[in-house]
Write a protein that holds these residues in place. Structure first.
Motif, mmCIF file in Angstrom:
data_model
loop_
_atom_site.group_PDB
_atom_site.id
_atom_site.type_symbol
_atom_site.label_atom_id
_atom_site.label_comp_id
_atom_site.label_asym_id
_atom_site.label_seq_id
_atom_site.Cartn_x
_atom_site.Cartn_y
_atom_site.Cartn_z
ATOM 1 N N MET A 15 1.036 -1.162 -0.163
ATOM 2 C CA MET A 15 0.095 0.038 -0.035
ATOM 3 C C MET A 15 0.931 1.264 -0.162
ATOM 4 O O MET A 15 0.451 2.190 -0.687
ATOM 5 N N ARG A 16 2.028 1.164 0.781
ATOM 6 C CA ARG A 16 2.972 2.545 0.663
ATOM 7 C C ARG A 16 3.566 2.492 -0.752
ATOM 8 O O ARG A 16 3.762 3.518 -1.158
ATOM 9 N N GLY A 17 3.653 1.424 -1.297
ATOM 10 C CA GLY A 17 4.082 1.476 -2.817
ATOM 11 C C GLY A 17 3.164 2.183 -3.625
ATOM 12 O O GLY A 17 3.328 2.812 -4.552
ATOM 13 N N LEU A 18 1.886 1.790 -3.400
ATOM 14 C CA LEU A 18 0.920 2.242 -4.245
ATOM 15 C C LEU A 18 1.007 4.002 -4.050
ATOM 16 O O LEU A 18 0.668 4.725 -5.051
ATOM 17 N N ILE A 19 1.019 4.592 -2.749
ATOM 18 C CA ILE A 19 1.017 5.811 -2.732
ATOM 19 C C ILE A 19 2.249 6.423 -3.321
ATOM 20 O O ILE A 19 2.289 7.567 -3.972
ATOM 21 N N VAL A 108 -12.601 10.412 -5.145
ATOM 22 C CA VAL A 108 -13.051 9.040 -5.872
ATOM 23 C C VAL A 108 -13.609 8.072 -4.516
ATOM 24 O O VAL A 108 -13.558 6.850 -4.864
ATOM 25 N N GLU A 109 -13.436 8.657 -3.565
ATOM 26 C CA GLU A 109 -14.005 7.871 -2.188
ATOM 27 C C GLU A 109 -12.947 6.434 -1.930
ATOM 28 O O GLU A 109 -13.527 5.683 -1.943
ATOM 29 N N PHE A 110 -11.701 6.967 -2.223
ATOM 30 C CA PHE A 110 -10.788 5.952 -1.985
ATOM 31 C C PHE A 110 -9.901 6.147 -0.573
ATOM 32 O O PHE A 110 -9.411 7.553 -0.559
ATOM 33 N N GLY A 111 -9.629 5.376 0.228
ATOM 34 C CA GLY A 111 -8.625 5.351 1.275
ATOM 35 C C GLY A 111 -7.997 4.264 1.864
ATOM 36 O O GLY A 111 -8.351 3.316 1.527
ATOM 37 N N LEU A 112 -6.862 4.616 2.407
ATOM 38 C CA LEU A 112 -5.951 3.654 2.918
ATOM 39 C C LEU A 112 -5.780 4.083 4.366
ATOM 40 O O LEU A 112 -5.474 5.330 4.525
ATOM 41 N N ARG A 113 -5.683 3.028 5.279
ATOM 42 C CA ARG A 113 -5.447 3.102 6.762
ATOM 43 C C ARG A 113 -4.564 2.261 6.961
ATOM 44 O O ARG A 113 -4.565 0.978 6.881
ATOM 45 N N PHE A 114 -3.720 2.776 7.658
ATOM 46 C CA PHE A 114 -2.565 1.697 8.555
ATOM 47 C C PHE A 114 -2.591 1.912 9.738
ATOM 48 O O PHE A 114 -2.579 2.968 10.448
#
Length: 152
Positions: A15-19, A108-114
């Protein structure tokens, strides 16, 4: 000898790679359309570089917005540098990917949480508490067709 696969850590790395990929694209092409980001990070994390007055104001956590004005976006292997405007005062920041707690693109209502390791101790794989990926698909009217009508 048995070793466990650390899926939580592998997902966080991915996910950090996606960011990093998204920010690299923005650094090269700018923000497309209505896209903008809310990035919450831990100001206590090693490698975070913010002005002392910002650290005093946000001693644990800070959310920055990348939208209308930002400059000097430089994306690196372990984090990114950016200059943001705080009350008409441009401030340079360095945010390591490891310090990011949430990354949200509300357009786009997209979210990541760590989650931190302390928060993961009570992880129940049925609760989806490590990762929240929110992306609401567009609603389309559709006819439901039973597969039974195609069986012979």
């Amino acid at each position: 000898m048995s070793q466990d696969i650390d899926y939580g850590n592998l997902m966080h790395t991915a996910m950090r790679g996606l960011i990093k990929t998204v920010l690299t694209s923005v650094s090269e092409n700018g923000l497309p359309g209505a896209h903008h980001f809310f990035i919450t990070f831990d100001t206590r994390c090693d490698g975070v570089e913010i002005a002392e007055w910002l650290h005093d104001r946000y001693p644990e956590e800070m959310t920055v917005v990348m939208q209308h004005w930002f400059e000097n976006l430089e994306v690196g292997e372990s984090g990114f540098a950016i200059t943001l405007n705080f009350g008409d005062a441009p401030e340079p920041l360095y945010i390591p990917y490891a310090s990011i707690k949430t990354f949200v693109d509300p357009s786009v209502e997209f979210g990541l949480r760590f989650e931190s390791p302390d928060e993961e101790d009570d992880f129940d794989p049925m609760d989806d508490e490590i990762i929240e990926v929110e992306e609401e698909p567009q609603q389309h009217d559709a006819d439901v067709v039973s597969l039974d009508s195609f069986r012979k």
